[in-house]
Design an enzyme around this catalytic site. Structure first.
Site, PDB file in Angstrom:
ATOM      1  N   TYR A  25     -86.707  51.474  48.708  1.00  0.00           N
ATOM      2  CA  TYR A  25     -87.850  51.711  48.497  1.00  0.00           C
ATOM      3  C   TYR A  25     -88.745  50.929  49.745  1.00  0.00           C
ATOM      4  O   TYR A  25     -89.727  51.497  50.280  1.00  0.00           O
ATOM      5  CB  TYR A  25     -88.383  51.036  47.111  1.00  0.00           C
ATOM      6  CG  TYR A  25     -89.861  50.827  46.936  1.00  0.00           C
ATOM      7  CD1 TYR A  25     -90.662  51.944  46.588  1.00  0.00           C
ATOM      8  CD2 TYR A  25     -90.431  49.541  47.039  1.00  0.00           C
ATOM      9  CE1 TYR A  25     -91.990  51.845  46.583  1.00  0.00           C
ATOM     10  CE2 TYR A  25     -91.735  49.444  47.033  1.00  0.00           C
ATOM     11  CZ  TYR A  25     -92.789  50.726  46.565  1.00  0.00           C
ATOM     12  OH  TYR A  25     -94.068  50.503  46.530  1.00  0.00           O
ATOM     13  N   SER A 107    -100.829  43.738  45.334  1.00  0.00           N
ATOM     14  CA  SER A 107    -100.751  45.056  45.128  1.00  0.00           C
ATOM     15  C   SER A 107    -101.287  45.341  43.678  1.00  0.00           C
ATOM     16  O   SER A 107    -100.882  44.835  42.952  1.00  0.00           O
ATOM     17  CB  SER A 107     -99.481  45.808  45.396  1.00  0.00           C
ATOM     18  OG  SER A 107     -99.470  47.112  45.260  1.00  0.00           O
ATOM     19  N   GLN A 128    -105.275  43.921  46.366  1.00  0.00           N
ATOM     20  CA  GLN A 128    -105.418  45.356  47.065  1.00  0.00           C
ATOM     21  C   GLN A 128    -105.772  46.402  45.894  1.00  0.00           C
ATOM     22  O   GLN A 128    -104.863  46.328  44.817  1.00  0.00           O
ATOM     23  CB  GLN A 128    -104.092  45.726  47.736  1.00  0.00           C
ATOM     24  CG  GLN A 128    -103.953  47.181  48.362  1.00  0.00           C
ATOM     25  CD  GLN A 128    -103.346  48.099  47.367  1.00  0.00           C
ATOM     26  OE1 GLN A 128    -102.689  47.550  46.384  1.00  0.00           O
ATOM     27  NE2 GLN A 128    -103.463  49.310  47.361  1.00  0.00           N
ATOM     28  N   TYR A 130    -105.974  50.427  44.624  1.00  0.00           N
ATOM     29  CA  TYR A 130    -105.810  51.876  44.638  1.00  0.00           C
ATOM     30  C   TYR A 130    -107.214  52.296  43.815  1.00  0.00           C
ATOM     31  O   TYR A 130    -107.079  52.017  42.726  1.00  0.00           O
ATOM     32  CB  TYR A 130    -104.492  51.943  44.323  1.00  0.00           C
ATOM     33  CG  TYR A 130    -103.371  51.970  45.213  1.00  0.00           C
ATOM     34  CD1 TYR A 130    -103.444  52.617  46.436  1.00  0.00           C
ATOM     35  CD2 TYR A 130    -102.161  51.403  44.654  1.00  0.00           C
ATOM     36  CE1 TYR A 130    -102.199  52.418  47.250  1.00  0.00           C
ATOM     37  CE2 TYR A 130    -101.120  51.101  45.661  1.00  0.00           C
ATOM     38  CZ  TYR A 130    -101.234  51.490  46.892  1.00  0.00           C
ATOM     39  OH  TYR A 130    -100.225  51.193  47.843  1.00  0.00           O
ATOM     40  N   THR A 156    -107.072  50.232  49.795  1.00  0.00           N
ATOM     41  CA  THR A 156    -106.333  51.042  50.517  1.00  0.00           C
ATOM     42  C   THR A 156    -106.835  52.689  50.621  1.00  0.00           C
ATOM     43  O   THR A 156    -106.950  53.093  49.315  1.00  0.00           O
ATOM     44  CB  THR A 156    -104.787  51.305  49.761  1.00  0.00           C
ATOM     45  OG1 THR A 156    -104.391  49.930  50.220  1.00  0.00           O
ATOM     46  CG2 THR A 156    -104.092  52.111  50.340  1.00  0.00           C
ATOM     47  N   ARG A 165     -90.909  60.419  49.676  1.00  0.00           N
ATOM     48  CA  ARG A 165     -89.919  59.543  50.348  1.00  0.00           C
ATOM     49  C   ARG A 165     -88.699  60.035  49.650  1.00  0.00           C
ATOM     50  O   ARG A 165     -88.344  59.610  48.382  1.00  0.00           O
ATOM     51  CB  ARG A 165     -90.328  58.184  49.898  1.00  0.00           C
ATOM     52  CG  ARG A 165     -91.782  57.614  50.555  1.00  0.00           C
ATOM     53  CD  ARG A 165     -92.262  56.739  49.661  1.00  0.00           C
ATOM     54  NE  ARG A 165     -93.816  56.520  50.246  1.00  0.00           N
ATOM     55  CZ  ARG A 165     -94.830  55.699  49.717  1.00  0.00           C
ATOM     56  NH1 ARG A 165     -94.387  55.098  48.497  1.00  0.00           N
ATOM     57  NH2 ARG A 165     -95.941  55.977  49.758  1.00  0.00           N
ATOM     58  N   LYS A 252    -108.101  49.235  54.150  1.00  0.00           N
ATOM     59  CA  LYS A 252    -106.970  49.615  54.700  1.00  0.00           C
ATOM     60  C   LYS A 252    -106.298  51.051  54.849  1.00  0.00           C
ATOM     61  O   LYS A 252    -106.842  51.805  54.148  1.00  0.00           O
ATOM     62  CB  LYS A 252    -105.944  48.604  53.926  1.00  0.00           C
ATOM     63  CG  LYS A 252    -104.595  48.753  54.539  1.00  0.00           C
ATOM     64  CD  LYS A 252    -103.744  47.554  53.590  1.00  0.00           C
ATOM     65  CE  LYS A 252    -102.076  47.586  53.999  1.00  0.00           C
ATOM     66  NZ  LYS A 252    -101.261  49.252  53.579  1.00  0.00           N
ATOM     67  N   HIS A 276     -99.771  52.771  56.537  1.00  0.00           N
ATOM     68  CA  HIS A 276     -98.815  52.553  55.227  1.00  0.00           C
ATOM     69  C   HIS A 276     -97.474  52.522  55.626  1.00  0.00           C
ATOM     70  O   HIS A 276     -96.329  52.869  54.777  1.00  0.00           O
ATOM     71  CB  HIS A 276     -98.905  53.536  54.192  1.00  0.00           C
ATOM     72  CG  HIS A 276     -99.102  53.184  52.725  1.00  0.00           C
ATOM     73  ND1 HIS A 276    -100.416  53.113  52.478  1.00  0.00           N
ATOM     74  CD2 HIS A 276     -98.234  53.150  51.955  1.00  0.00           C
ATOM     75  CE1 HIS A 276    -100.250  52.803  50.960  1.00  0.00           C
ATOM     76  NE2 HIS A 276     -98.884  52.656  50.907  1.00  0.00           N
ATOM     77  N   ARG A 279     -94.980  55.341  55.691  1.00  0.00           N
ATOM     78  CA  ARG A 279     -94.646  55.877  54.260  1.00  0.00           C
ATOM     79  C   ARG A 279     -95.652  57.154  53.776  1.00  0.00           C
ATOM     80  O   ARG A 279     -95.461  57.650  52.717  1.00  0.00           O
ATOM     81  CB  ARG A 279     -94.744  54.664  53.337  1.00  0.00           C
ATOM     82  CG  ARG A 279     -93.747  53.838  53.592  1.00  0.00           C
ATOM     83  CD  ARG A 279     -93.813  52.530  52.894  1.00  0.00           C
ATOM     84  NE  ARG A 279     -93.981  52.458  51.288  1.00  0.00           N
ATOM     85  CZ  ARG A 279     -92.752  52.579  50.809  1.00  0.00           C
ATOM     86  NH1 ARG A 279     -91.426  52.534  51.448  1.00  0.00           N
ATOM     87  NH2 ARG A 279     -92.567  52.832  49.081  1.00  0.00           N
TER      88      ARG A 279
END
Length: 388
Positions: A25, A107, A128, A130, A156, A165, A252, A276, A279
């Site tokens: 990961y 996060s 952070q 989302y 972000t 991924r 970010k 990122h 990613r």
């Protein structure tokens, strides 16, 4: 205690000690992983100018990031599932950062919650965010960060849709791990990790579970998360989030000069030049390669932090000499955390600091604020020769 001389030493221990799905990961990028690889390899193209017969005494790496004093301009980046790399991983990383005098960023997709980290630390950390479709959840999440006295909101911008991924899909990534025959076989070789996790404060997403109605297990959490990332995020919504927060905001995921100008326009206190960690958009240019044109576009109007690809103090120095006011490390501290817990994060910071300090001296500088292009040898075509 093994002798640790660089970040790669920590990575080797990390790979031995942490379950494969969580190692993969962290140590992977999207699609072909071209951008993931070039984030680090592009730093190697920039060379340093050695200077001699200069006074190297009384050196200082201290500075400020968004008005906060730091022992060196390196912040711990937000990394999801950090608490799966080591039991209570976010708490341990935050405590290591606080003791070292650098910022820690929690996060949204952390294992330990905002409240867990606030309870375990004495210095305000960054949070952070989302942006998600559940507006009420976002509002409550921001309020929780305010209540915890977080000193900055890091929004972000580059994860409205998830870059694929491959390793995560093949490993069946989840928190906690799903017990398949393959997973069980791997976990049996990571018994130290398993014993530590038995005593962990949490083993699921602490900022979500218990804060969203109807989420009680990994499957319901996965279904909710898959539908939540806000595809309609635009600069208007970013401005509203900034107003809702009411404090310092760091944006970010900036990788284009025009987006950097827009970030200045909405009043960001700082921007993070980042892809990122390779990613998301595979095939995008590395952060360090994009930094010069972003500095040309907004230099002096906003603080610019460089993220993605930093694995050494030399990388930090190159970023600062190219114009960034600070840097973020993600994988570098995760390697340390997975290898040795809080001590490993401290070791990662010590390694980077020693490399930064020694390299600065050999470049003929005593104060980190004096670093500039004069310390570097940059290839003439470093920014690329692209056809419009």
């Amino acid at each position: 205690m093994p002798v640790i001389t660089n970040i790669q030493d920590l990575k080797r221990i990390y790979e031995r000690r942490v379950p494969r799905m969580f190692f993969d990961y962290a140590e992977s990028g999207s699609w072909t992983e071209q951008t993931f690889r070039e984030n680090t390899s592009d730093f190697e193209q920039i060379r340093l100018r050695q200077r001699v017969a200069v006074d190297m005494s009384g050196r200082s790496t201290a500075g400020q990031m968004i008005g906060e004093d730091v022992s060196m301009p390196v912040a711990l980046a937000p990394v999801g599932l950090t608490g799966m790399q080591h039991a209570d991983g976010e708490i341990k990383a935050a405590k290591a950062a606080e003791a070292f005098g650098v910022p820690f960023t929690l996060s949204t997709m952390s294992i330990n919650s905002i409240e867990d980290v606030a309870e375990a630390t004495t210095k305000p950390f960054w949070f952070q965010l989302y942006t998600m479709n559940d507006a009420d959840y976002v509002r409550r999440l921001i309020q929780r960060a305010k209540d915890a006295k977080c000193s900055a909101l890091v929004i972000t911008l580059d994860l409205q849709i998830l870059g694929q991924r491959h390793k995560d899909l093949k490993n069946g990534l989840s928190a906690p791990p799903k017990l398949t025959p393959k997973t069980i076989a791997n976990l049996m070789t990571k018994w130290t990790w398993g014993l530590q996790m038995l005593g962990a404060k949490r083993r699921d997403f602490g900022n979500i579970v218990g804060h969203v109605e109807g989420i009680s297990d990994a499957s319901s959490l996965g279904a909710w998360t898959a539908e939540q990332f806000d595809l309609s995020l635009d600069w208007g919504k970013i401005a509203k989030l900034k107003e809702m927060w009411g404090g310092k905001v760091i944006l970010k995921g900036i990788l284009d000069a025009e987006d950097a100008k827009m970030a200045v326009k909405v009043g960001a206190d700082a921007i993070v030049v980042s892809n990122h960690g390779g990613r998301q958009l595979d095939g995008a240019l590395s952060s360090i390669r994009m930094l010069p044109q972003i500095m040309d576009a907004v230099g002096g109007e906003v603080e610019v932090i460089l993220d993605s690809g930093i694995r050494s103090g030399q990388d930090v120095l190159k970023s600062l000499a190219m114009g960034a006011s600070g840097t973020m490390i993600g994988r570098a501290f995760v390697y340390g955390l997975g290898a040795m817990g809080q001590k490993g994060v401290t070791t990662a910071l010590e390694v980077i600091h020693k490399e930064l300090d020694t390299t600065m001296a050999l470049c003929g500088e005593r104060d980190i604020a004096n670093l500039g292009r004069h310390n570097l040898l940059i290839p003439k075509d470093f920014e690329g020769n692209w056809q419009d």
